[in-house]
Scaffold this motif. Structure first.
Motif, PDB file in Angstrom:
ATOM      1  N   GLY A 460      26.126  -6.794 -25.677  1.00 12.35           N
ATOM      2  CA  GLY A 460      25.133  -7.369 -26.576  1.00 12.35           C
ATOM      3  C   GLY A 460      25.817  -7.911 -27.814  1.00 12.35           C
ATOM      4  O   GLY A 460      26.733  -8.737 -27.713  1.00 12.35           O
ATOM      5  N   ASP A 461      25.423  -7.438 -28.998  1.00 16.84           N
ATOM      6  CA  ASP A 461      26.082  -7.891 -30.229  1.00 16.84           C
ATOM      7  C   ASP A 461      27.157  -6.907 -30.683  1.00 16.84           C
ATOM      8  O   ASP A 461      27.696  -7.027 -31.780  1.00 16.84           O
ATOM      9  CB  ASP A 461      25.053  -8.093 -31.347  1.00 16.84           C
ATOM     10  N   LYS A 462      27.460  -5.962 -29.812  1.00 20.08           N
ATOM     11  CA  LYS A 462      28.406  -4.917 -30.163  1.00 20.08           C
ATOM     12  C   LYS A 462      29.739  -5.108 -29.444  1.00 20.08           C
ATOM     13  O   LYS A 462      29.787  -5.421 -28.261  1.00 20.08           O
ATOM     14  CB  LYS A 462      27.819  -3.554 -29.810  1.00 20.08           C
ATOM     15  N   VAL A 463      30.836  -4.911 -30.191  1.00 19.92           N
ATOM     16  CA  VAL A 463      32.181  -4.910 -29.611  1.00 19.92           C
ATOM     17  C   VAL A 463      32.597  -3.455 -29.404  1.00 19.92           C
ATOM     18  O   VAL A 463      32.474  -2.628 -30.313  1.00 19.92           O
ATOM     19  CB  VAL A 463      33.197  -5.614 -30.540  1.00 19.92           C
ATOM     20  N   LYS A 464      33.069  -3.162 -28.189  1.00 21.48           N
ATOM     21  CA  LYS A 464      33.477  -1.799 -27.857  1.00 21.48           C
ATOM     22  C   LYS A 464      34.938  -1.809 -27.440  1.00 21.48           C
ATOM     23  O   LYS A 464      35.325  -2.518 -26.519  1.00 21.48           O
ATOM     24  CB  LYS A 464      32.603  -1.243 -26.734  1.00 21.48           C
ATOM     25  N   VAL A 465      35.762  -1.025 -28.155  1.00 17.32           N
ATOM     26  CA  VAL A 465      37.203  -0.968 -27.896  1.00 17.32           C
ATOM     27  C   VAL A 465      37.544   0.401 -27.313  1.00 17.32           C
ATOM     28  O   VAL A 465      37.142   1.439 -27.857  1.00 17.32           O
ATOM     29  CB  VAL A 465      37.999  -1.196 -29.191  1.00 17.32           C
ATOM     30  N   PHE A 466      38.299   0.395 -26.209  1.00 18.10           N
ATOM     31  CA  PHE A 466      38.694   1.633 -25.548  1.00 18.10           C
ATOM     32  C   PHE A 466      40.100   2.010 -26.014  1.00 18.10           C
ATOM     33  O   PHE A 466      41.059   1.260 -25.820  1.00 18.10           O
ATOM     34  CB  PHE A 466      38.660   1.456 -24.034  1.00 18.10           C
ATOM     35  N   LEU A 467      40.217   3.182 -26.597  1.00 21.22           N
ATOM     36  CA  LEU A 467      41.482   3.609 -27.160  1.00 21.22           C
ATOM     37  C   LEU A 467      42.338   4.312 -26.111  1.00 21.22           C
ATOM     38  O   LEU A 467      41.819   5.049 -25.271  1.00 21.22           O
ATOM     39  CB  LEU A 467      41.255   4.550 -28.348  1.00 21.22           C
ATOM     40  N   PRO A 468      43.645   4.097 -26.150  1.00 22.62           N
ATOM     41  CA  PRO A 468      44.539   4.766 -25.201  1.00 22.62           C
ATOM     42  C   PRO A 468      44.538   6.278 -25.414  1.00 22.62           C
ATOM     43  O   PRO A 468      44.213   6.770 -26.505  1.00 22.62           O
ATOM     44  CB  PRO A 468      45.905   4.151 -25.500  1.00 22.62           C
ATOM     45  N   ASN A 469      44.931   7.010 -24.387  1.00 29.03           N
ATOM     46  CA  ASN A 469      44.875   8.473 -24.426  1.00 29.03           C
ATOM     47  C   ASN A 469      45.737   9.071 -25.527  1.00 29.03           C
ATOM     48  O   ASN A 469      45.413  10.122 -26.081  1.00 29.03           O
ATOM     49  CB  ASN A 469      45.304   9.048 -23.067  1.00 29.03           C
ATOM     50  N   TYR A 470      46.862   8.406 -25.842  1.00 32.27           N
ATOM     51  CA  TYR A 470      47.744   8.978 -26.869  1.00 32.27           C
ATOM     52  C   TYR A 470      47.174   8.811 -28.279  1.00 32.27           C
ATOM     53  O   TYR A 470      47.710   9.382 -29.238  1.00 32.27           O
ATOM     54  CB  TYR A 470      49.146   8.354 -26.784  1.00 32.27           C
ATOM     55  N   VAL A 471      46.103   8.031 -28.399  1.00 33.91           N
ATOM     56  CA  VAL A 471      45.434   7.881 -29.691  1.00 33.91           C
ATOM     57  C   VAL A 471      44.146   8.695 -29.726  1.00 33.91           C
ATOM     58  O   VAL A 471      43.913   9.484 -30.641  1.00 33.91           O
ATOM     59  CB  VAL A 471      45.132   6.399 -29.984  1.00 33.91           C
ATOM     60  N   ALA A 472      43.302   8.507 -28.726  1.00 30.97           N
ATOM     61  CA  ALA A 472      42.025   9.219 -28.654  1.00 30.97           C
ATOM     62  C   ALA A 472      42.265  10.724 -28.597  1.00 30.97           C
ATOM     63  O   ALA A 472      43.154  11.205 -27.895  1.00 30.97           O
ATOM     64  CB  ALA A 472      41.247   8.758 -27.435  1.00 30.97           C
TER      65      ALA A 472
END
Length: 489
Positions: A460-472
């Motif tokens: 929709g109007d939202k940007v979703k970023v998936f973080l790598p495991n070493y960060v999350a």
């Protein structure tokens, strides 16, 4: 030894001990009352060299302001306790005139034998700072440079025989060698000068203590004194980029408007102008393109605005900087409470996203070295900037500059940056989301921390970023996460 001298010496020793025990109580109150409010009017410079210098300054984004003077010896707020206004607290057992004598007498005790401007410059560079503002003279009138206009200076006390006694020269040289833009802080009011606070009269407040209209000769002497001191700084201390003038109550009467009256500070019925056109003409002849920051005096000599101890609520299109302290005080105070590096980084991100620069105040100790804790905080800030500086330096604002705790900037080549601030003590989530500033369809997004591509989607109007495991899932490692991407024009 006379009884009078013994009594004053004992009182002086007792007062130093009592001031040290106060720690932050008095400075916290004074910091609020002594704050310079931001002027809301802005007049852009027309001189092409000044305009070019201003754009260069706007690229730097992060600077250091150093308050260092007599007040470092007992570790109290800079200058203000010798000002007789009802918000200022002092030991009630000491008469005001005796207090001023004691304070000014600190010039006999100020002996910074470990003065190390290279340490300051190195710590500032490690912090990612890129410009300096050094206090050559605060309101108390004590000069941190070898002025010829008065003997009340660092080169006329116990430090006078040190090869680096002319402190300002060596501070400017040390920072200049590290590639910093150089700024000289100078107080327009000088409470030690007999031409500002005339000993004939009491000193009821921060203003000149006589009627300038009745004693024009005396004020003319003060104007010449001010001109001569600034001339020394502009001619004898190498290349200068900024003349940073404090003490905004010393101003032409016609510039006193409702905004100035709202400060609550006493305002005399006469003008306290120091002839800025003459000063500016001389200064820019010596230093072409010089930025002049006549704080809060809106007009041609306030080349950028300076909100103090706060970050403005909204984006500001005019050039400006937030002046914030690393601790609770501008100068050195024992047991000061320093902000965390995360808090400073978040302030820097917010300030830059809103179009400003951050000028961070750090006060050296009376021996001439920076507090260890301050150096540590600065190194932590610099570590983050080493990896994420592309999102800060040389950037400008975007129309949509914030979504919650995520801020946006853009580079001059059109690269867009999103900087997601992670709350202190919180775990980094698996995803970061924001509205607006959507990447161009099919384009790559990189995590500035390591330059690696991260996956993103638009929902929709939202940007979703998936973080790598070493960060999350990490905690305390990432004060903020910065991402670079391109957007549709």
């Amino acid at each position: 030894m006379s009884f009078r001298f013994l009594k004053f010496t004992l009182t002086k020793c007792f007062f130093i001990l009592s001031l040290l025990s106060l720690e932050l109580a008095v400075p916290a109150s004074a910091q609020q009352q002594g704050i310079h409010q931001q002027s809301t009017e802005y007049e852009a410079p027309t001189d092409q060299l000044v305009k070019e210098k201003l754009e260069k300054w706007r690229d730097q984004k992060f600077g250091m302001i150093i308050h260092w003077g007599l007040y470092a010896v007992p570790g109290i707020i800079e200058s203000w306790q010798i000002c007789s206004e009802d918000w200022i607290e002092r030991d009630s057992t000491i008469a005001y005139e005796d207090y001023k004598k004691w304070y000014w007498g600190l010039s006999e005790d100020f002996n910074p034998v470990n003065f190390n401007p290279e340490q300051w410059a190195s710590a500032a560079k490690d912090a990612g700072m890129r410009y300096l503002v050094f206090t050559t003279k605060h309101h108390d009138g004590f000069n941190m440079f070898d002025t010829k206009e008065t003997d009340f200076k660092i080169t006329n006390g116990p430090f006078k025989n040190n090869p680096r006694a002319n402190v300002a020269k060596y501070v400017f040289d040390a920072f200049r060698k590290e590639g910093f833009m150089i700024g000289a802080y100078f107080s327009k009011p000088d409470w030690h000068s007999e031409y500002f606070w005339w000993p004939k009269y009491a000193t009821p407040d921060r203003n000149v203590n006589y009627d300038i209209r009745k004693h024009a000769w005396r004020w003319d002497q003060y104007k010449q004194f001010t001109y001569n001191q600034i001339s020394e700084l502009m001619h004898d201390y190498g290349s200068m980029d900024i003349l940073w003038l404090d003490g905004g109550w010393v101003r032409p009467l016609e510039t006193v408007n409702d905004e100035v009256r709202a400060w609550g500070a006493p305002i005399p019925e006469f003008s306290q102008e120091v002839d800025m056109p003459r000063i500016a003409g001389m200064a820019r002849e010596a230093q072409p393109g010089l930025l002049i920051v006549d704080r809060t005096v809106h007009g041609p000599y306030e080349n950028y605005q300076t909100p103090e101890q706060r970050v403005p609520e909204n984006k500001i299109d005019n050039p400006w900087e937030s002046c914030l302290t690393l601790g609770n005080n501008w100068g050195y105070v024992p047991n000061d409470q320093f902000k965390s590096s995360t808090k400073v980084i978040h302030s820097l991100v917010e300030v830059v996203a809103k179009g400003g620069s951050l000028l961070l105040g750090v006060g050296p100790k009376p021996d001439g070295t920076l507090p260890d804790e301050a150096v540590q905080r600065m190194a932590e800030i610099g570590k983050w900037l080493d990896a994420n500086g592309d999102a800060i330096y040389s950037t400008r604002t975007t129309e949509h500059f914030q979504d919650g705790s995520t801020y946006f900037t853009q580079g001059k080549e059109g690269v867009r940056y999103a900087i997601a601030c992670i709350k202190e003590g919180e775990t980094v989530p698996a995803t970061v989301e924001w509205v607006g500033n959507a990447p161009k369809r099919g384009s790559k997004m990189k995590l500035l921390q390591n330059g690696k591509v991260v996956k993103w989607v638009k929902d929709g109007d939202k940007v979703k970023v998936f973080l790598p495991n070493y960060v999350a899932g990490s905690k305390g490692t990432y004060p903020a996460l910065a991402f670079s991407f391109t957007v549709d024009k």
